[in-house]
Design an enzyme around this catalytic site. Structure first.
Site, mmCIF file in Angstrom:
data_model
loop_
_atom_site.group_PDB
_atom_site.id
_atom_site.type_symbol
_atom_site.label_atom_id
_atom_site.label_comp_id
_atom_site.label_asym_id
_atom_site.label_seq_id
_atom_site.Cartn_x
_atom_site.Cartn_y
_atom_site.Cartn_z
ATOM 1 C CD GLN A 26 -1.303 0.007 4.021
ATOM 2 O OE1 GLN A 26 -1.798 -0.871 4.168
ATOM 3 N NE2 GLN A 26 -1.769 0.931 3.973
ATOM 4 C CG HIS A 30 -4.087 -2.313 9.134
ATOM 5 N ND1 HIS A 30 -3.964 -1.259 7.827
ATOM 6 C CD2 HIS A 30 -3.586 -3.510 8.655
ATOM 7 C CE1 HIS A 30 -3.038 -2.190 7.071
ATOM 8 N NE2 HIS A 30 -2.908 -3.086 7.732
ATOM 9 C CB CYS A 85 -5.323 -1.348 5.293
ATOM 10 S SG CYS A 85 -6.467 -0.043 6.434
#
Length: 290
Positions: free
Chosen positions: A89, A235, A95
């Protein structure tokens, strides 16, 4: 300054590993690409955002009644061709897009037999109206919502990833790689529901608390972090299977977006399973229906 940060991280890693060797931890750490950053810098640079648990998907009525005892003890969708290679990423909080598309790639493969890498950049540039915010973060449900309204998402080959926000939406109808009809939100915090979905459906989108320094330096073993938060998630990643280690530790196999050189599992992490929803792995799990 960087030298002292690196040395401080090295001390932290060595101390952790010493304790892991003594049996205090079930996982080990290693110096990696994040070793010259403080934890604060890492969280800021990766633009890890607090992910709300706002949900807009359907219930998973079709798998609710499955008896958990009847499920296989191990599942690995990578071996069945459902999972694209690990991506990087970069210093961009994308993400959420990698997670959502990983789940859709698996379902598209299940339906068509074609494994197509889908465009993260398409989601980043074009789903602001649905509540996503490019490199500043987003949600998997918002991504599924966009793909449903837009009637598709482009292939990664036609709309490549730049690890930064684009200035405009470059979606092209002729480059659509996959579509979806709707999406399902699993019951909040239920690892049993997550296990059923992973076993019966395929790779599942999840969000976790990845803010602890032990997470970014993960090397091997089953990650269990008692200081993790189940609800303050920052995340997103993808559960591609589950299993039990030779010494009886249950784990989820999780695909990361930090590149294939992160950790010793080629960019994957084994996360604790059935340890009270550690790090919130089952708090906002979801998947698309194609």
């Amino acid at each position: 300054m960087e030298r002292s940060i690196w040395e401080s991280n090295l001390d932290y890693i060595n101390e952790h590993n010493k304790r892991a060797d003594e049996g205090q931890y079930t996982f080990w750490l290693a110096v990696n690409q994040f070793a010259d950053m403080t934890n604060k810098e890492f969280v800021a640079t990766m633009k890890i955002n607090k992910m709300t648990s706002e949900r807009s998907g359907e219930d998973n009525t079709d798998i609710k009644d499955i008896d958990i005892e009847s499920l296989p003890t191990e599942v690995d969708w990578r071996a069945k061709g459902y999972v694209t290679p690990v991506s990087t990423q970069g210093y961009c909080g994308s993400c959420w897009a990698f997670s959502a598309l990983g789940s859709l790639e698996g379902q598209h493969f299940k339906q068509t037999g074609d494994l197509v890498q889908l465009s993260v950049q398409n989601l980043m540039d074009c789903s602001y109206k649905e509540g996503n915010n490019g490199c500043e973060g987003g949600l998997m449900d918002n991504s599924f919502k966009y793909i449903k309204i837009n009637n598709g998402v482009d292939t990664a080959a036609s709309y490549p990833y730049k690890a930064r926000d684009g200035t405009k939406c470059l979606f092209k109808r002729e480059n659509v790689g996959a579509t979806l009809k709707s999406y399902v939100d699993l019951p909040k915090g239920s690892e049993a529901a997550l296990q059923k979905a992973v076993a019966m459906v395929g790779p599942i989108s999840v969000a976790i608390d990845a803010s602890r320094p032990s997470y970014r330096f993960y090397q091997k073993g089953v990650y269990y972090e008692p200081t993790c938060n189940q609800n303050q998630l920052d995340h997103a990643n993808l559960v591609t299977g589950y299993g039990v280690t030779s010494n009886g530790t249950e784990y989820w196999m999780v695909k990361e977006s930090y590149g294939s050189r992160w950790g010793s599992l080629g960019g994957y992490i084994m996360m604790s399973r059935n340890r009270n929803n550690n790090c919130g792995i089952a708090t906002t799990a979801s998947y698309p229906i194609v």
